[in-house]
Each structure stands twice: as C-alpha cells, then as structure tokens.
Design a protein around this motif. Structure first.
Motif, PDB file in Angstrom:
ATOM      1  N   CYS A 122      -5.592  13.779   5.181  1.00 25.13           N
ATOM      2  CA  CYS A 122      -6.931  13.488   4.664  1.00 25.13           C
ATOM      3  C   CYS A 122      -7.720  12.683   5.690  1.00 25.13           C
ATOM      4  O   CYS A 122      -7.231  11.671   6.193  1.00 25.13           O
ATOM      5  CB  CYS A 122      -6.822  12.670   3.378  1.00 25.13           C
ATOM      6  N   ALA A 123      -8.947  13.113   5.983  1.00 27.22           N
ATOM      7  CA  ALA A 123      -9.819  12.397   6.915  1.00 27.22           C
ATOM      8  C   ALA A 123     -10.592  11.326   6.163  1.00 27.22           C
ATOM      9  O   ALA A 123     -11.277  11.625   5.182  1.00 27.22           O
ATOM     10  CB  ALA A 123     -10.784  13.362   7.603  1.00 27.22           C
ATOM     11  N   ARG A 124     -10.492  10.075   6.622  1.00 23.76           N
ATOM     12  CA  ARG A 124     -11.182   8.959   5.982  1.00 23.76           C
ATOM     13  C   ARG A 124     -12.688   9.135   6.080  1.00 23.76           C
ATOM     14  O   ARG A 124     -13.206   9.594   7.087  1.00 23.76           O
ATOM     15  CB  ARG A 124     -10.814   7.627   6.661  1.00 23.76           C
ATOM     16  N   SER A 125     -13.388   8.715   5.037  1.00 26.47           N
ATOM     17  CA  SER A 125     -14.848   8.730   5.056  1.00 26.47           C
ATOM     18  C   SER A 125     -15.402   7.326   5.297  1.00 26.47           C
ATOM     19  O   SER A 125     -16.543   7.181   5.720  1.00 26.47           O
ATOM     20  CB  SER A 125     -15.395   9.289   3.744  1.00 26.47           C
ATOM     21  N   ALA A 126     -14.616   6.286   5.040  1.00 25.38           N
ATOM     22  CA  ALA A 126     -15.070   4.903   5.180  1.00 25.38           C
ATOM     23  C   ALA A 126     -13.844   4.018   5.332  1.00 25.38           C
ATOM     24  O   ALA A 126     -12.733   4.431   4.987  1.00 25.38           O
ATOM     25  CB  ALA A 126     -15.867   4.493   3.946  1.00 25.38           C
TER      26      ALA A 126
ATOM     27  N   TRP B 137      -7.294  10.196  10.327  1.00 24.48           N
ATOM     28  CA  TRP B 137      -6.515  10.886   9.293  1.00 24.48           C
ATOM     29  C   TRP B 137      -5.425   9.992   8.724  1.00 24.48           C
ATOM     30  O   TRP B 137      -4.890   9.120   9.415  1.00 24.48           O
ATOM     31  CB  TRP B 137      -5.932  12.165   9.879  1.00 24.48           C
ATOM     32  N   GLU B 138      -5.129  10.219   7.440  1.00 29.99           N
ATOM     33  CA  GLU B 138      -4.159   9.417   6.717  1.00 29.99           C
ATOM     34  C   GLU B 138      -3.506  10.252   5.622  1.00 29.99           C
ATOM     35  O   GLU B 138      -3.928  11.367   5.337  1.00 29.99           O
ATOM     36  CB  GLU B 138      -4.842   8.218   6.066  1.00 29.99           C
ATOM     37  N   PHE B 139      -2.500   9.643   5.000  1.00 27.87           N
ATOM     38  CA  PHE B 139      -1.925  10.197   3.784  1.00 27.87           C
ATOM     39  C   PHE B 139      -2.667   9.555   2.620  1.00 27.87           C
ATOM     40  O   PHE B 139      -3.022   8.378   2.690  1.00 27.87           O
ATOM     41  CB  PHE B 139      -0.423   9.897   3.708  1.00 27.87           C
ATOM     42  N   PRO B 140      -2.955  10.308   1.557  1.00 28.78           N
ATOM     43  CA  PRO B 140      -3.689   9.717   0.435  1.00 28.78           C
ATOM     44  C   PRO B 140      -2.873   8.610  -0.220  1.00 28.78           C
ATOM     45  O   PRO B 140      -1.644   8.630  -0.199  1.00 28.78           O
ATOM     46  CB  PRO B 140      -3.880  10.896  -0.513  1.00 28.78           C
ATOM     47  N   GLY B 141      -3.571   7.646  -0.803  1.00 28.08           N
ATOM     48  CA  GLY B 141      -2.902   6.551  -1.487  1.00 28.08           C
ATOM     49  C   GLY B 141      -3.764   5.320  -1.512  1.00 28.08           C
ATOM     50  O   GLY B 141      -4.970   5.387  -1.279  1.00 28.08           O
TER      51      GLY B 141
ATOM     52  N   TRP C  25      -4.436  10.387  13.775  1.00 24.01           N
ATOM     53  CA  TRP C  25      -3.930   9.623  12.641  1.00 24.01           C
ATOM     54  C   TRP C  25      -4.295   8.146  12.777  1.00 24.01           C
ATOM     55  O   TRP C  25      -4.403   7.626  13.879  1.00 24.01           O
ATOM     56  CB  TRP C  25      -2.413   9.750  12.570  1.00 24.01           C
ATOM     57  N   LEU C  26      -4.435   7.489  11.636  1.00 21.66           N
ATOM     58  CA  LEU C  26      -4.555   6.031  11.644  1.00 21.66           C
ATOM     59  C   LEU C  26      -3.244   5.450  12.186  1.00 21.66           C
ATOM     60  O   LEU C  26      -2.172   6.013  11.947  1.00 21.66           O
ATOM     61  CB  LEU C  26      -4.803   5.505  10.229  1.00 21.66           C
ATOM     62  N   PRO C  27      -3.301   4.330  12.898  1.00 22.24           N
ATOM     63  CA  PRO C  27      -2.087   3.781  13.499  1.00 22.24           C
ATOM     64  C   PRO C  27      -0.934   3.567  12.506  1.00 22.24           C
ATOM     65  O   PRO C  27       0.225   3.824  12.846  1.00 22.24           O
ATOM     66  CB  PRO C  27      -2.553   2.448  14.090  1.00 22.24           C
ATOM     67  N   ALA C  28      -1.211   3.123  11.300  1.00 20.24           N
ATOM     68  CA  ALA C  28      -0.147   2.871  10.318  1.00 20.24           C
ATOM     69  C   ALA C  28       0.563   4.155   9.904  1.00 20.24           C
ATOM     70  O   ALA C  28       1.731   4.127   9.510  1.00 20.24           O
ATOM     71  CB  ALA C  28      -0.710   2.169   9.085  1.00 20.24           C
ATOM     72  N   ASP C  29      -0.116   5.285   9.968  1.00 19.46           N
ATOM     73  CA  ASP C  29       0.465   6.557   9.541  1.00 19.46           C
ATOM     74  C   ASP C  29       1.291   7.241  10.633  1.00 19.46           C
ATOM     75  O   ASP C  29       2.087   8.128  10.336  1.00 19.46           O
ATOM     76  CB  ASP C  29      -0.634   7.496   9.037  1.00 19.46           C
ATOM     77  N   VAL C  30       1.135   6.823  11.884  1.00 20.77           N
ATOM     78  CA  VAL C  30       1.830   7.472  13.000  1.00 20.77           C
ATOM     79  C   VAL C  30       3.356   7.446  12.838  1.00 20.77           C
ATOM     80  O   VAL C  30       4.015   8.480  13.017  1.00 20.77           O
ATOM     81  CB  VAL C  30       1.375   6.880  14.353  1.00 20.77           C
TER      82      VAL C  30
ATOM     83  N   VAL D 200       0.872  -1.163   0.000  1.00 26.14           N
ATOM     84  CA  VAL D 200       0.000   0.000   0.000  1.00 26.14           C
ATOM     85  C   VAL D 200       0.912   1.217   0.000  1.00 26.14           C
ATOM     86  O   VAL D 200       1.866   1.271   0.781  1.00 26.14           O
ATOM     87  CB  VAL D 200      -0.923   0.007   1.243  1.00 26.14           C
ATOM     88  N   VAL D 201       0.651   2.159  -0.894  1.00 21.95           N
ATOM     89  CA  VAL D 201       1.492   3.355  -0.984  1.00 21.95           C
ATOM     90  C   VAL D 201       0.719   4.580  -0.517  1.00 21.95           C
ATOM     91  O   VAL D 201      -0.500   4.653  -0.657  1.00 21.95           O
ATOM     92  CB  VAL D 201       2.029   3.578  -2.418  1.00 21.95           C
ATOM     93  N   GLY D 202       1.454   5.530   0.052  1.00 21.15           N
ATOM     94  CA  GLY D 202       0.874   6.781   0.497  1.00 21.15           C
ATOM     95  C   GLY D 202       1.717   7.943   0.014  1.00 21.15           C
ATOM     96  O   GLY D 202       2.921   7.795  -0.217  1.00 21.15           O
ATOM     97  N   ALA D 203       1.074   9.105  -0.145  1.00 23.35           N
ATOM     98  CA  ALA D 203       1.757  10.314  -0.606  1.00 23.35           C
ATOM     99  C   ALA D 203       1.783  11.348   0.511  1.00 23.35           C
ATOM    100  O   ALA D 203       0.730  11.725   1.031  1.00 23.35           O
ATOM    101  CB  ALA D 203       1.058  10.905  -1.827  1.00 23.35           C
ATOM    102  N   ALA D 204       2.980  11.781   0.862  1.00 24.39           N
ATOM    103  CA  ALA D 204       3.142  12.915   1.769  1.00 24.39           C
ATOM    104  C   ALA D 204       3.319  14.127   0.856  1.00 24.39           C
ATOM    105  O   ALA D 204       4.428  14.455   0.449  1.00 24.39           O
ATOM    106  CB  ALA D 204       4.339  12.720   2.679  1.00 24.39           C
TER     107      ALA D 204
END
Length: 145
Positions: free
Chosen positions: A33-37, A45-49, A127-132, A19-23
């Motif tokens: 970005c705040a997750r909607s689902a 909150w997360e990084f988009p990706g 933040w979501l735990p993975a993004d911390v 899974v990739v994310g963009a800072a």
C-alpha cells in the motif's frame, strides 16, 4: 507516537507502542500500500495496519485496521519477521500474515495505490524503512507459495 508508562517496584519505564501490520497474501503475492500522508512519507510503500489501542489485542487491532483502511475482513495468521523498532525505540512494528475472508477485495480507502507483489517484484516499490526487514522475511514465504 505514544508510549505507555508501566510502574513496577517504584520505578517507571516506558514500553514501546505496538504498531501492527498485515502481510495479506493471495496466490503467492502480498498486498503493498502506498502511503497518502503525512507528506514526508507519501508515496512510500507499507503493509496496512496501525497502532494497537489500549485494551485491544494485536489481532483485534489488525482486523480493525484492515477494515478501516481497505474495507476487508481478514483472518490473522503467524508473525512474519522480527520486531522492528521505530521512532527511536518508542514504537515497535509487528507484522502478521493475513488471509482475506468471504471473497473481499481490498480498496484504497486511505492509501494512494495498492499493488499485489510476487517475491520477484518486492523491490519494485520504495518501502518505508520499518517495512524493509519484513519484506526480506516475506521473500522466501512468497517464493514457496
């Protein structure tokens, strides 16, 4: 999340799904970005990706995901932080610094809300735990901008 089965020497092993994310960084601030689902993480909150699809490079996946989620074109830069294991090791998150192209402005196409956060504001959202761990790795990068 899915994993890919890899064969070699008569043994099967599971490789984690990437899974990739963009800072996305602009003027010393990063896009959050705040997750909607789904409901259990909505408002976190997360990084988009998103997931890297078969036959896709990590960079190609991130460019596609930013276009789909935010309606923007980006240039992908260096990795931020380390691999973050998710889903009990079935997935791994890799985040890259990204730069907006052609004056594009992100739109919340798939998120509840977007915010630009400076180094001192990173702890202002849950933040979501993975993004911390990525947030921690980003702090000095943003402070130096």
């Amino acid at each position: 999340m899915q994993t890919e089965r890899v064969s070699g020497n008569g043994q099967d092993r599971r490789e984690p799904r990437v899974v990739v994310g963009a800072a996305i960084v602009v003027d010393g601030r990063v896009l959050a970005c705040a997750r909607s689902a789904p409901p259990e993480v909505a408002g976190r909150w997360e990084f988009p990706g998103g997931k890297v699809e078969p036959g896709e490079t990590e960079t190609d996946a991130l460019i596609r995901e930013c276009a789909e989620e935010l309606g923007v074109r980006v240039e992908i830069g260096a990795r931020v932080g380390r691999d973050v294991r998710m889903a009990h090791g079935r997935s791994v998150l890799r985040v890259y610094v990204a730069r907006l192209l052609h004056g594009d402005q992100p739109k919340a196409l798939e998120h509840l809300e977007l915010r630009w956060l400076a180094a001192g504001e990173l702890d202002s959202v849950p933040w979501l735990p993975a993004d911390v761990p990525i947030v921690a790795a980003l702090r000095p990068l943003l402070a130096g901008s």
